[in-house]
Scaffold this motif. Structure first.
Motif, PDB file in Angstrom:
ATOM      1  N   ALA A 197       0.582  -1.104   0.158  1.00 25.48           N
ATOM      2  CA  ALA A 197       0.299   0.469  -0.260  1.00 25.48           C
ATOM      3  C   ALA A 197       1.120   1.661  -0.219  1.00 25.48           C
ATOM      4  N   ARG A 198       0.669   1.938  -0.668  1.00 22.40           N
ATOM      5  CA  ARG A 198       1.088   3.916  -1.049  1.00 22.40           C
ATOM      6  C   ARG A 198       0.535   4.301   0.342  1.00 22.40           C
ATOM      7  N   PHE A 199      -0.637   4.449   0.990  1.00 22.20           N
ATOM      8  CA  PHE A 199      -0.692   4.959   1.763  1.00 22.20           C
ATOM      9  C   PHE A 199       0.203   5.158   3.142  1.00 22.20           C
ATOM     10  N   ASN A 200       0.971   5.787   3.848  1.00 22.52           N
ATOM     11  CA  ASN A 200       2.287   6.397   4.679  1.00 22.52           C
ATOM     12  C   ASN A 200       3.223   5.421   4.057  1.00 22.52           C
ATOM     13  N   GLU A 201       3.381   6.063   3.000  1.00 23.15           N
ATOM     14  CA  GLU A 201       5.209   5.746   1.851  1.00 23.15           C
ATOM     15  C   GLU A 201       6.009   5.381   2.021  1.00 23.15           C
ATOM     16  N   SER A 202       6.683   6.712   2.877  1.00 23.01           N
ATOM     17  CA  SER A 202       8.055   6.917   3.942  1.00 23.01           C
ATOM     18  C   SER A 202       8.114   4.887   4.434  1.00 23.01           C
ATOM     19  N   PRO A 232      -3.485   1.831  -4.133  1.00 25.20           N
ATOM     20  CA  PRO A 232      -2.912   2.997  -3.084  1.00 25.20           C
ATOM     21  C   PRO A 232      -3.022   3.058  -1.965  1.00 25.20           C
ATOM     22  N   GLY A 233      -4.010   1.871  -1.079  1.00 27.53           N
ATOM     23  CA  GLY A 233      -3.728   2.041   0.096  1.00 27.53           C
ATOM     24  C   GLY A 233      -4.373   0.883   0.952  1.00 27.53           C
ATOM     25  N   CYS A 258       0.340   0.401   6.349  1.00 27.69           N
ATOM     26  CA  CYS A 258       0.704   0.830   7.227  1.00 27.69           C
ATOM     27  C   CYS A 258      -0.789   1.918   7.378  1.00 27.69           C
ATOM     28  N   ILE A 259      -1.290   1.799   8.644  1.00 33.12           N
ATOM     29  CA  ILE A 259      -2.221   2.016   8.681  1.00 33.12           C
ATOM     30  C   ILE A 259      -1.977   2.771  10.734  1.00 33.12           C
ATOM     31  N   ILE A 260      -2.523   4.288  10.561  1.00 35.31           N
ATOM     32  CA  ILE A 260      -1.766   5.094  11.704  1.00 35.31           C
ATOM     33  C   ILE A 260      -3.372   5.463  12.040  1.00 35.31           C
ATOM     34  N   ARG A 261      -3.478   5.765  13.650  1.00 31.38           N
ATOM     35  CA  ARG A 261      -5.334   5.927  14.459  1.00 31.38           C
ATOM     36  C   ARG A 261      -5.213   7.187  14.300  1.00 31.38           C
ATOM     37  N   ALA A 300       4.688   3.652  14.668  1.00 36.85           N
ATOM     38  CA  ALA A 300       4.984   2.671  13.192  1.00 36.85           C
ATOM     39  C   ALA A 300       6.542   2.640  12.228  1.00 36.85           C
ATOM     40  N   VAL A 301       7.965   3.854  12.267  1.00 42.87           N
ATOM     41  CA  VAL A 301       8.495   3.584  11.911  1.00 42.87           C
ATOM     42  C   VAL A 301       9.321   2.696  13.477  1.00 42.87           C
ATOM     43  N   ALA A 302       9.632   2.429  14.791  1.00 40.08           N
ATOM     44  CA  ALA A 302       9.650   1.426  15.012  1.00 40.08           C
ATOM     45  C   ALA A 302       9.698   0.083  15.074  1.00 40.08           C
ATOM     46  N   ARG A 303       8.594   0.158  14.073  1.00 38.70           N
ATOM     47  CA  ARG A 303       8.331  -1.793  13.466  1.00 38.70           C
ATOM     48  C   ARG A 303       8.231  -1.659  11.904  1.00 38.70           C
TER      49      ARG A 303
END
Length: 156
Positions: free
Chosen positions: A25-30, A59-60, A85-88, A129-132
């Motif tokens: 998924a490209r959403f939260n692409e970094s 896309p997501g 990556c899904i961030i609350r 997210a970055v930590a995982r």
């Protein structure tokens, strides 16, 4: 997570004969780019040949299951990997996306009898997210190779 590096897998993981499909998924692409990089690197370390790794992007997270299904229908992969990556946020949308994408990934695996390593992160914030991102990308590769080998052995 069981893997050869941690000494907990039943046997050393060998991916040299495997074909693996990845849906990112490209959403939260970094974050998903880091997941994908760690996943691909680990697949190569496990012996999967670069030309036997097919990667597509969507896309997501909600679009991941449909792309997994399209890959599964090709009947050329030993395992698939879902990356996202899904961030609350502040709305119910997080739960909807997390629940529906997870259920869709599981349904594709069961409907097509193909192992799918689900590395769609669901986190409270970007820091989590970055930590995982690296560890979960690696974990997905280990799971895909281990489950492909397991199911291949059971079918023999």
């Amino acid at each position: 997570m069981q893997n050869a590096d941690k000494g907990t897998a039943a046997s050393p993981l060998d991916g040299k004969e495997l074909r693996i499909g990845i849906v990112q998924a490209r959403f939260n692409e970094s974050i998903t780019n880091a997941l994908a990089a760690a996943c691909r690197e680990t697949l190569l370390d496990l012996g999967v040949q670069a030309e036997h790794i097919t990667q597509v992007s969507v896309p997501g997270a909600l679009e991941v299951p449909l792309a997994l299904m399209a890959l599964a229908e090709r009947d050329e992969f030993d395992a698939l990997i879902a990356l996202g990556c899904i961030i609350r946020g502040e709305t119910y949308h997080f739960e909807l996306v997390a629940n529906e994408s997870g259920a869709g990934v599981s349904r594709v695996g069961l409907d097509y009898g193909i192992p799918i390593a689900n590395a769609i992160l669901t986190t409270e914030n970007l820091d989590q997210a970055v930590a995982r991102q690296t560890e979960k990308g690696r974990d997905a590769a280990y799971v895909a190779v281990e489950m492909a080998n397991l199911l291949g052995g059971l079918a023999a």
